[in-house]
Design an enzyme around this catalytic site. Structure first.
Site, mmCIF file in Angstrom:
data_model
loop_
_atom_site.group_PDB
_atom_site.id
_atom_site.type_symbol
_atom_site.label_atom_id
_atom_site.label_comp_id
_atom_site.label_asym_id
_atom_site.label_seq_id
_atom_site.Cartn_x
_atom_site.Cartn_y
_atom_site.Cartn_z
ATOM 1 N N ALA A 248 2.148 9.509 -2.999
ATOM 2 C CA ALA A 248 2.236 9.411 -1.529
ATOM 3 C C ALA A 248 0.941 9.763 -0.798
ATOM 4 O O ALA A 248 0.934 9.867 0.432
ATOM 5 C CB ALA A 248 3.398 10.241 -0.978
ATOM 6 N N GLY A 250 -1.561 7.792 -0.445
ATOM 7 C CA GLY A 250 -1.868 6.602 0.358
ATOM 8 C C GLY A 250 -0.998 6.539 1.616
ATOM 9 O O GLY A 250 -1.443 6.084 2.674
HETATM 10 O O1 RIB Z 1 3.915 5.927 -2.206
HETATM 11 C C1 RIB Z 1 4.744 6.810 -2.897
HETATM 12 C C2 RIB Z 1 6.156 6.339 -2.886
HETATM 13 O O2 RIB Z 1 6.274 5.158 -3.637
HETATM 14 C C3 RIB Z 1 7.142 7.292 -3.515
HETATM 15 O O3 RIB Z 1 7.647 8.223 -2.597
HETATM 16 C C4 RIB Z 1 8.199 6.379 -4.104
HETATM 17 O O4 RIB Z 1 9.438 6.455 -3.465
HETATM 18 C C5 RIB Z 1 7.612 4.988 -4.002
HETATM 19 O O5 RIB Z 1 8.198 4.286 -2.991
#
Ligand code: RIB
Length: 305
Positions: A248, A250
């Site tokens: 997460a 990004g």
């Molecule tokens: O970008 C991270 C997310 O990618 C995670 O929280 C997971 O749920 C996926 O969607």
């Protein structure tokens, strides 16, 4: 300052492992956590923690994960009144492994996220008045995302599009958005070039410009961020932090960028907000719990100018 997020919400089951498993391999991991995630939801929660008034539009299933994630996200001061409960599909689920270098591998079972359609677009359109930015990603159907992007752009709401997980985009997509923010692997899927430095990122950005998007921001994780926008162009070195989990990061970046743009900060500063938000997210475990708060972001930026 209002931000609307249209996108996915998942329950994340994250295992911490010594290394990412090879095909056919069984690994003994150290621990696991079960926390809300989903790229849309992560961007919504991070935007709220960074100071925005956030409305999230998405879908969950009529199940225990749906109830759990909505309760937690609502407690983060995200307006979830426009999250529909889908009677047929289950809540999205992400199965994640994170290794000792903070790298991750993610499998997403889309469930209700993949049911977003014109009815969700219509609901979102009614909520766009007064919004400064619309955040989109690709864990929901492309058609619905493009429809709401075009409506928002016409209304003057800045459309910040995260092409994640990446697929080749139709030409229409590039014209319907204001900002595109791929990472290195997403850039490769979009333009056939995986940038490793500023020069290569500039090449990739110029291809994306030719396709019709005015503002390109290429996130290269520990290698920095390249931006080439209508207002300015530049490269930002990564913030130095102790990374333990890149899940997460990004999403946090896009929230930081969106909040700063919505507050009227210059683009170089907005990219710094994105980079700092992403860096902070890597210092904590999980998706939602790792999202940055405004005070720690401002502190990191002031400490590492
Ligand atoms: O970008 C991270 C997310 O990618 C995670 O929280 C997971 O749920 C996926 O969607």
């Amino acid at each position: 300052m209002k931000i609307v997020v249209f996108g996915s919400i998942n329950m994340d089951l994250t295992a911490y492992v010594p290394k990412l498993p090879l095909p056919g391999e069984t690994l003994l991991g150290a621990s696991y956590i079960t926390v809300p995630g989903g790229k849309g939801n992560n961007q919504a929660v991070a935007s709220a923690r960074l100071g925005a008034q956030v409305l999230f539009v998405g879908r969950v299933g009529d199940d225990i994960f749906g109830k759990q994630v909505l309760k937690i996200v609502a407690a983060e001061h995200v307006d979830v009144s426009q999250v529909a409960v889908d009677k047929e599909k289950g809540t999205g689920l992400a199965v994640i492994s994170v290794d000792q270098n903070a790298e991750n591998a993610i499998t997403v079972i889309s469930g209700a996220n993949w049911a977003l359609d014109a009815s969700d677009v219509a609901r979102t359109e009614k909520c766009l008045d007064g919004a400064k930015a619309l955040l989109l990603q690709l864990e929901v159907p492309m058609e619905a995302s493009l429809q709401i992007a075009e409506i928002a752009k016409q209304k003057g709401v800045k459309v910040i599009f995260d092409p994640a997980p990446a697929v080749p985009l139709p030409e229409r997509a590039y014209h319907g958005i204001d900002f595109i923010t791929p990472n290195e692997t997403e850039t490769e899927i979009l333009v056939g070039l995986r940038p490793q430095n500023e020069k290569e990122a500039a090449e990739a950005a110029s291809i994306l410009h030719q396709r019709g998007v005015e503002n390109v921001i290429i996130k290269m994780g520990s290698k920095g961020v390249y931006y080439d926008t209508v207002d300015s162009r530049g490269f930002i070195k990564p913030y130095k932090v102790k990374s333990i989990d890149s899940v997460a990061a990004g999403d946090a970046f896009n929230a930081g960028l969106a909040v700063a743009i919505s507050e009227g900060l210059p683009i170089a500063e907005a990219v710094r907000w994105g980079a700092a938000a992403g860096a902070i997210a890597t210092t904590r475990k999980g998706a939602l719990p790792a999202m940055p708060y405004r005070e720690e972001l401002l502190k990191l930026i002031s400490e590492q100018q």
